[in-house]
Write a protein that holds these residues in place. Structure first.
Motif, PDB file in Angstrom:
ATOM      1  N   THR A 151       0.840  -1.204   0.000  1.00 34.85           N
ATOM      2  CA  THR A 151       0.000   0.000   0.000  1.00 34.85           C
ATOM      3  C   THR A 151       0.871   1.249   0.000  1.00 34.85           C
ATOM      4  OG1 THR A 151      -1.745  -1.182   1.203  1.00 34.85           O
ATOM      5  CG2 THR A 151      -1.830   1.231   1.227  1.00 34.85           C
ATOM      6  N   LYS A 152       1.921   1.217   0.804  1.00 33.56           N
ATOM      7  CA  LYS A 152       2.860   2.344   0.831  1.00 33.56           C
ATOM      8  C   LYS A 152       3.522   2.526  -0.536  1.00 33.56           C
ATOM      9  CE  LYS A 152       6.496   4.205   3.862  1.00 33.56           C
ATOM     10  NZ  LYS A 152       7.634   4.368   2.976  1.00 33.56           N
ATOM     11  N   GLN A 153       3.866   1.413  -1.182  1.00 39.79           N
ATOM     12  CA  GLN A 153       4.471   1.489  -2.508  1.00 39.79           C
ATOM     13  C   GLN A 153       3.505   2.061  -3.539  1.00 39.79           C
ATOM     14  OE1 GLN A 153       5.805  -2.539  -3.171  1.00 39.79           O
ATOM     15  NE2 GLN A 153       7.848  -2.125  -2.350  1.00 39.79           N
ATOM     16  N   ALA A 154       2.217   1.766  -3.410  1.00 36.66           N
ATOM     17  CA  ALA A 154       1.224   2.339  -4.321  1.00 36.66           C
ATOM     18  C   ALA A 154       1.253   3.860  -4.246  1.00 36.66           C
ATOM     19  CB  ALA A 154      -0.175   1.813  -3.989  1.00 36.66           C
ATOM     20  N   GLY A 155       1.384   4.384  -3.014  1.00 38.21           N
ATOM     21  CA  GLY A 155       1.496   5.826  -2.846  1.00 38.21           C
ATOM     22  C   GLY A 155       2.753   6.373  -3.490  1.00 38.21           C
ATOM     23  N   GLU A 156       3.860   5.651  -3.353  1.00 33.72           N
ATOM     24  CA  GLU A 156       5.125   6.103  -3.940  1.00 33.72           C
ATOM     25  C   GLU A 156       5.056   6.090  -5.468  1.00 33.72           C
ATOM     26  OE1 GLU A 156       7.811   3.357  -2.186  1.00 33.72           O
ATOM     27  OE2 GLU A 156       7.818   4.344  -0.218  1.00 33.72           O
ATOM     28  N   ILE A 157       4.413   5.065  -6.034  1.00 37.49           N
ATOM     29  CA  ILE A 157       4.255   4.988  -7.490  1.00 37.49           C
ATOM     30  C   ILE A 157       3.417   6.161  -7.987  1.00 37.49           C
ATOM     31  CG2 ILE A 157       3.256   3.622  -9.379  1.00 37.49           C
ATOM     32  CD1 ILE A 157       3.959   1.114  -7.676  1.00 37.49           C
ATOM     33  N   ALA A 158       2.463   6.595  -7.171  1.00 37.17           N
ATOM     34  CA  ALA A 158       1.629   7.748  -7.532  1.00 37.17           C
ATOM     35  C   ALA A 158       2.366   9.075  -7.356  1.00 37.17           C
ATOM     36  CB  ALA A 158       0.348   7.750  -6.700  1.00 37.17           C
ATOM     37  N   GLY A 159       3.634   9.022  -6.926  1.00 37.15           N
ATOM     38  CA  GLY A 159       4.423  10.233  -6.749  1.00 37.15           C
ATOM     39  C   GLY A 159       4.157  10.948  -5.445  1.00 37.15           C
ATOM     40  N   LEU A 160       3.674  10.217  -4.439  1.00 38.58           N
ATOM     41  CA  LEU A 160       3.302  10.830  -3.163  1.00 38.58           C
ATOM     42  C   LEU A 160       4.321  10.498  -2.075  1.00 38.58           C
ATOM     43  CD1 LEU A 160      -0.487   9.881  -3.272  1.00 38.58           C
ATOM     44  CD2 LEU A 160       0.565  12.041  -3.986  1.00 38.58           C
ATOM     45  N   ASN A 161       4.374  11.348  -1.080  1.00 37.39           N
ATOM     46  CA  ASN A 161       5.192  11.108   0.100  1.00 37.39           C
ATOM     47  C   ASN A 161       4.263  10.571   1.186  1.00 37.39           C
ATOM     48  OD1 ASN A 161       7.187  11.145   2.102  1.00 37.39           O
ATOM     49  ND2 ASN A 161       6.676  13.243   2.680  1.00 37.39           N
ATOM     50  N   VAL A 162       4.359   9.263   1.456  1.00 35.95           N
ATOM     51  CA  VAL A 162       3.456   8.627   2.414  1.00 35.95           C
ATOM     52  C   VAL A 162       3.996   8.854   3.825  1.00 35.95           C
ATOM     53  CG1 VAL A 162       2.308   6.489   3.093  1.00 35.95           C
ATOM     54  CG2 VAL A 162       2.837   6.904   0.683  1.00 35.95           C
ATOM     55  N   LEU A 163       3.379   9.782   4.539  1.00 33.57           N
ATOM     56  CA  LEU A 163       3.824  10.116   5.892  1.00 33.57           C
ATOM     57  C   LEU A 163       3.589   8.975   6.862  1.00 33.57           C
ATOM     58  CD1 LEU A 163       2.317  13.713   6.134  1.00 33.57           C
ATOM     59  CD2 LEU A 163       4.699  13.127   5.655  1.00 33.57           C
ATOM     60  N   ARG A 164       2.481   8.293   6.693  1.00 26.82           N
ATOM     61  CA  ARG A 164       2.116   7.250   7.645  1.00 26.82           C
ATOM     62  C   ARG A 164       1.090   6.324   7.003  1.00 26.82           C
ATOM     63  NH1 ARG A 164       2.326   7.893  13.096  1.00 26.82           N
ATOM     64  NH2 ARG A 164       4.202   9.048  12.527  1.00 26.82           N
ATOM     65  N   VAL A 165       1.167   5.053   7.359  1.00 29.75           N
ATOM     66  CA  VAL A 165       0.114   4.093   7.047  1.00 29.75           C
ATOM     67  C   VAL A 165      -0.597   3.815   8.362  1.00 29.75           C
ATOM     68  CG1 VAL A 165      -0.420   1.767   6.255  1.00 29.75           C
ATOM     69  CG2 VAL A 165       1.379   3.079   5.124  1.00 29.75           C
ATOM     70  N   ILE A 166      -1.894   4.069   8.419  1.00 32.05           N
ATOM     71  CA  ILE A 166      -2.645   3.979   9.671  1.00 32.05           C
ATOM     72  C   ILE A 166      -3.794   2.994   9.516  1.00 32.05           C
ATOM     73  CG2 ILE A 166      -4.013   5.994   9.012  1.00 32.05           C
ATOM     74  CD1 ILE A 166      -4.424   6.678  11.901  1.00 32.05           C
ATOM     75  N   ASN A 167      -4.102   2.276  10.582  1.00 30.84           N
ATOM     76  CA  ASN A 167      -5.189   1.295  10.542  1.00 30.84           C
ATOM     77  C   ASN A 167      -6.547   1.980  10.408  1.00 30.84           C
ATOM     78  OD1 ASN A 167      -3.403  -0.820  10.816  1.00 30.84           O
ATOM     79  ND2 ASN A 167      -3.645  -0.962  13.037  1.00 30.84           N
ATOM     80  N   ALA A 515       4.490   5.944 -14.498  1.00 29.22           N
ATOM     81  CA  ALA A 515       3.315   6.720 -14.071  1.00 29.22           C
ATOM     82  C   ALA A 515       3.447   8.173 -14.501  1.00 29.22           C
ATOM     83  CB  ALA A 515       3.144   6.626 -12.557  1.00 29.22           C
ATOM     84  N   GLU A 516       4.651   8.736 -14.345  1.00 25.61           N
ATOM     85  CA  GLU A 516       4.879  10.120 -14.753  1.00 25.61           C
ATOM     86  C   GLU A 516       4.705  10.276 -16.259  1.00 25.61           C
ATOM     87  OE1 GLU A 516       8.762  10.804 -13.248  1.00 25.61           O
ATOM     88  OE2 GLU A 516       8.090  11.297 -11.204  1.00 25.61           O
ATOM     89  N   GLN A 517       5.232   9.300 -17.018  1.00 23.00           N
ATOM     90  CA  GLN A 517       5.082   9.346 -18.472  1.00 23.00           C
ATOM     91  C   GLN A 517       3.617   9.231 -18.873  1.00 23.00           C
ATOM     92  OE1 GLN A 517       7.586   6.102 -19.632  1.00 23.00           O
ATOM     93  NE2 GLN A 517       9.493   7.192 -19.199  1.00 23.00           N
TER      94      GLN A 517
END
Length: 628
Positions: A151-167, A515-517
């Motif tokens: 899930t964290k990697q999905a955020g990174e692929i979207a070009g986002l900085n994932v501050l936290r993964v929370i339940n 993703a950027e392309q």
């Protein structure tokens, strides 16, 4: 400083929220809706995300991806059953991972989820008037390490900085308890589209402390929908000797209809299901229709085993928290599937009190994620809030005899760190392979393997002499980091993870670039469409102006008519320069015609020489977008 947002990346729908004036607020998407379907469709080179993707699913079932969250971070053996029910192709990927085949290309579930995240953040950025990069993303409390990392990697692929993964249940409790005073023990019952979580928390004085969590990552609203699908398909097969589940388009229509029927049965005692032209008779080619009435009682009969499955995690969470049901002050319902009347009855039966429905079950998780984002960014309006979460499953290593040696037990507060000493089993053993496991079973083979860590370069020594220090470190996201070193020699060795279902760093970086392309290509396609729409609007305006300015010179009207015809031809072409040239000449001709019409006594205001009317500017320069 740009704001951080909270995102509930759901199985069926997703929601994004932000802190505004000390309160979390949902951000509507570009379509004006508060929820975005977690659906991605691929049509040629075009990507459709959200409601527009969902609308075309029946005609494009093989390339319209939904409920992808059920596959993220999972290995193939875990999801075979879910994969077999999908209209699109889900198959085994490298290292036992899961891949989705679309138009001859294999996609990781993280890539698909990244498309949903990117659309939501882009819409939110537009609404807030600032570029958003920092996000808090929620996951089911019972997600294991691989699913959290994915899930964290999905955020990174979207070009986002994932501050936290929370339940998710913890996030819902944050939304519920933000403005409440006093001490409470709260049970969050979260039945979403693909997963089920139960979390018990103690709230008081700004402290949100999770006491226990339990759940089932293979139970959600989609499973209830599937029972309706199977019932409809079975009834149809009895009548026509044809299994609709083998026809991708028919299966997609059944899935959509089943979800609607489930929703309707939450407020009605029965619902009518009508699917005309669902398929054709294979021999006579005459159209076949499906007409059925489904009662709430029949629906509860079809899902009776699923309803029974929600009981055990609730009791497990109570046992782990060492609480009697009478000690629960409030029960918070989260997730759209908690609207099912039978589910509410079960909750009330177990806990002995009516569930609190003060929070919107579709939005509570995103609102709580926004609160967490505000806490991380130091939002002064929130005051002092402390969140203490737990790890949902036991983590350990495999030891001789095929057993699991627990390192960190379930419901341990995170962050957490634990170190244990292990040794070699053979003389002069040059290295060891440490198998990291997650689960509650005593035998290693019955738990999930998160990875195999190799520690090499151990000096020659008798069996049992080496001291191998293994450290498990769970961060605030609930993601595990493992290190190992040999103490006797003082030499440290590096470790590497093998056979994990998540993507390695190189894959993530490659997907980020892709993703950027794709984002740039999508932007260019959108601009091409907008240029054609702008010229088409100008063409329509010119045609109307010819009729309205009857007193103008006939030669001028004929010239504008010819330009309008040329514009129609240019719109069908793929030549942007031709479109720009025709637009420029048609604008000039239209200005001349409007001026001539005004001078001839036609109604309407003439534009000053060399300048189009304000109305024309609005038409020509408007920020066009495709119609819904």
């Amino acid at each position: 400083m740009p704001k951080a947002v909270g995102i509930d990346l759901g199985t069926t729908n997703s929601v994004i929220a932000v802190m505004e004036g000390g309160r979390p607020e949902v951000i509507v998407n570009a379509e004006g809706a508060r929820t975005t379907p977690s659906v991605v469709a691929y049509k040629g080179e075009e990507r459709l995300v959200g409601q527009i993707a969902r609308r075309q699913a029946a005609l494009n079932p093989a390339a319209t991806l939904f409920e992808v969250k059920r596959f993220i971070g999972r290995n193939w053996n875990e999801v075979k059953d879910e994969a077999s029910r999908s209209p699109f192709t889900v198959k085994e990927g490298p290292g036992g991972s899961v891949r989705i085949e679309v138009n001859g290309k294999d996609l990781a579930p993280e890539q698909v989820s990244a498309e949903v995240l990117r659309k939501m953040v882009a819409d939110a950025s537009s609404k807030l008037g600032q570029s958003i990069k920092d996000v808090v993303i929620t996951v089911p409390a019972y997600f294991d390490n691989s699913q959290r990392e994915a899930t964290k990697q999905a955020g990174e692929i979207a070009g986002l900085n994932v501050l936290r993964v929370i339940n998710e249940p913890t996030a819902a409790a944050l939304a519920y308890g933000l403005e409440r005073k006093g001490n409470e023990t709260v049970l969050v019952f979260d039945l979403g589209g693909g997963t089920f979580d139960v979390t018990i928390l103690e709230l008081g004085d700004g402290v949100f402390e999770v006491k226990s969590t339990s759940g089932d990552t293979h139970l959600g609203g989609a499973d209830f929908d599937q029972r309706i699908v199977d019932w409809l398909a079975g009834e149809f097969q009895k009548e026509h000797n044809f299994d609709l589940r083998k026809d991708k388009q028919a299966l997609q229509r059944l899935i959509e209809t089943a979800e609607k029927a489930k929703i309707e049965l939450s407020s009605a005692s029965e619902t009518s299901i009508s699917l005309p032209f669902i398929t054709f008779d294979p021999e006579t080619r005459t159209p076949l229709h499906l007409e059925r009435t489904l009662s709430r009682a029949k629906f509860e009969e079809l899902t009776s085993d699923l309803l029974r499955r929600v009981r055990e995690p609730v009791q497990q969470a109570l046992n782990d928290a060492k609480l009697d049901a009478s000690k629960i002050d409030e029960v918070i319902l989260v997730g759209g599937s908690t609207r099912i009347p039978a589910v509410k009855r079960i909750v009330q039966d177990i806990i002995g009190k009516t569930p609190n429905e003060s929070v919107n079950p579709d939005e509570a998780v995103a609102l709580g994620a926004a609160v967490q984002a505000g806490i991380i960014q130091g939002d002064s309006a929130l005051g002092d809030i402390v969140l203490v979460d737990v790890t949902p499953l036991t983590l350990g290593v495999e030891v001789k005899g095929g057993m699991i040696a627990p390192m960190i037990t379930r419901n341990t507060a995170v962050p957490a760190k634990k170190t244990e000493i292990y040794t070699t089993a053979e003389n002069n053993q040059p290295g060891v392979e440490i198998v990291v496991l997650q689960g509650e079973r005593p035998m290693a083979a019955d738990n999930k393997s998160l990875g195999r860590f190799k520690l090499e370069g151990i000096p020659p020594m008798p069996a049992g002499r080496a001291q191998i220090e293994v450290t498990f470190d769970i961060d605030a996201n609930g993601i595990l980091h493992v290190t190992a070193k040999e103490k006797t020699s003082g030499k440290e060795s590096s470790i590497r993870i093998e056979n994990t279902t998540t993507l390695d760093k190189t894959d993530v970086e490659k997907m980020v670039r892709e993703a950027e392309q794709n984002a740039e290509a999508d932007k260019q396609r959108r601009e091409k469409v907008e240029k054609r729409n702008a010229l088409d609007s100008l063409r329509v305006q010119a045609t109307q102006a010819i009729e309205e300015n009857a007193g103008a010179d006939q030669g001028l009207k004929d010239r504008v008519k010819a330009l309008a015809d040329e514009a129609e031809e240019a719109i069908r072409s793929d030549d942007d320069s031709k479109i720009a040239d025709v637009q420029k000449r048609l604008e000039e001709g239209l200005r001349e015609l409007m001026t001539a019409g005004q001078q001839a006594g036609q109604p309407g205001e003439a534009a000053p020489a060399g300048q189009a009317r304000k109305d024309d500017e609005d038409v020509i320069d408007a920020d066009f977008k495709p119609a819904d």
